[in-house]
Design an enzyme around this catalytic site. Structure first.
Site, mmCIF file in Angstrom:
data_model
loop_
_atom_site.group_PDB
_atom_site.id
_atom_site.type_symbol
_atom_site.label_atom_id
_atom_site.label_comp_id
_atom_site.label_asym_id
_atom_site.label_seq_id
_atom_site.Cartn_x
_atom_site.Cartn_y
_atom_site.Cartn_z
ATOM 1 N N TYR A 80 17.233 -40.679 -67.641
ATOM 2 C CA TYR A 80 17.160 -39.481 -68.483
ATOM 3 C C TYR A 80 18.557 -39.010 -68.867
ATOM 4 O O TYR A 80 18.832 -38.706 -70.035
ATOM 5 C CB TYR A 80 16.396 -38.380 -67.756
ATOM 6 C CG TYR A 80 16.289 -37.095 -68.550
ATOM 7 C CD1 TYR A 80 15.486 -37.026 -69.677
ATOM 8 C CD2 TYR A 80 17.003 -35.960 -68.169
ATOM 9 C CE1 TYR A 80 15.389 -35.855 -70.416
ATOM 10 C CE2 TYR A 80 16.911 -34.784 -68.890
ATOM 11 C CZ TYR A 80 16.104 -34.732 -70.012
ATOM 12 O OH TYR A 80 16.018 -33.581 -70.738
ATOM 13 N N SER A 123 20.825 -31.736 -73.290
ATOM 14 C CA SER A 123 20.552 -31.234 -71.945
ATOM 15 C C SER A 123 21.860 -31.121 -71.182
ATOM 16 O O SER A 123 22.831 -31.826 -71.480
ATOM 17 C CB SER A 123 19.603 -32.180 -71.208
ATOM 18 O OG SER A 123 19.475 -31.827 -69.834
#
Length: 265
Positions: free
Chosen positions: A158, A145
């Site tokens: 995250y 990501s």
């Protein structure tokens, strides 16, 4: 060229029941690859399996798997090897996020994200590494990501998992360089998938970034086009990746400005 490269290859995709995992499966099948699809939802996998086998002359196998269960990972991959022989490409796509400030994140959420996003990815990769090294052939694609390159408020846990994925991926690439095994990290920004059903309970983040969201079909196409090529990273969209470059060069300035300007989750 890529279509010919994928013809008859065996591709394993985790988190394949929806989102970019399912889209990668569709595009890979269209290019003649045989697939092994893994996810927790076996019903969705079986529906996708039926569609792909009807539309393309390829073999599709499905297995129910929660990648955070490392013993189950070993069991399922042993079944895969017994059934199809070799795995040419592994796409580690399974993952989830919960957007909260650090003090609000529960230990169950923290452990859950690390167990799926990091440990599960490593467990699946560990199962294919010995054979790929012996064959001196293969490709491991890890879906990370932009959050792994540039942390933002309310994504502390995250982002930490995706930083870990990038660290693991970069090290793995160097380890496998002499074995002709390719390693690619995929670093997308926000994608229009069900990911945000869990990650963004209030819907504020989606509302703020909706116009910037990537379509899963677009991301999947970039991933499939990279298969069996020497692609180090895929950064989507490219302009967003400039933020991580700016952060490396001017971290203090970026944090001062970013904490006010970055979209609120």
């Amino acid at each position: 060229m890529v279509k010919e490269q994928l013809q008859g290859k065996n591709i394993v995709i985790t988190g394949a029941s929806g989102g970019i995992g399912a889209e990668i499966a569709k595009l890979s099948a269209a290019r003649g690859a045989n697939l092994v699809l893994l996810a927790r939802s076996i019903d969705k996998l079986e529906q996708l399996q039926t569609r792909l086998e009807q539309n393309h002359q390829v073999k599709v196998d499905v297995f129910q798997l929660d990648v955070s269960d490392t013993e189950k990972v070993k069991e399922v991959f042993e079944q895969i090897f017994e059934k199809i022989g070799q795995i040419d490409i592994l796409v580690n796509n399974a993952g989830f996020g919960v957007f909260r400030e650090a003090h609000e994140a529960t230990m169950d959420e923290i452990k859950g994200m690390f167990n799926v996003n990091v440990v599960g990815l490593m467990a699946c990769t560990s199962m294919v590494l010995p054979r790929m090294r012996t064959r001196r052939y293969g490709h491991i694609i890890n879906i990370a990501s932009q959050a792994g390159k540039l942390a933002t408020p309310k994504s502390s846990v995250y982002s930490a998992t995706k930083h870990a994925v990038l660290g693991y991926t970069n090290s793995l690439r160097m380890e496998l360089d002499d074995y002709n095994v390719q390693v690619t990290s995929v670093n997308p920004g926000p994608i229009a998938t069900n990911f945000f059903t869990i990650a963004d309970e209030q819907g504020t983040y989606v509302k703020n970034v909706q116009r910037f969201m990537l379509q899963p079909e677009y991301v999947a196409q970039k991933v499939v086009n990279s298969m069996l090529t020497k692609t180090r990273e895929i950064n989507l969209p490219r302009w967003m990746n400039m933020g991580s470059v700016a952060y490396v060069l001017f971290p203090r300035l970026y944090e001062r400005i970013g904490k006010r300007l970055l979209p609120s989750k």
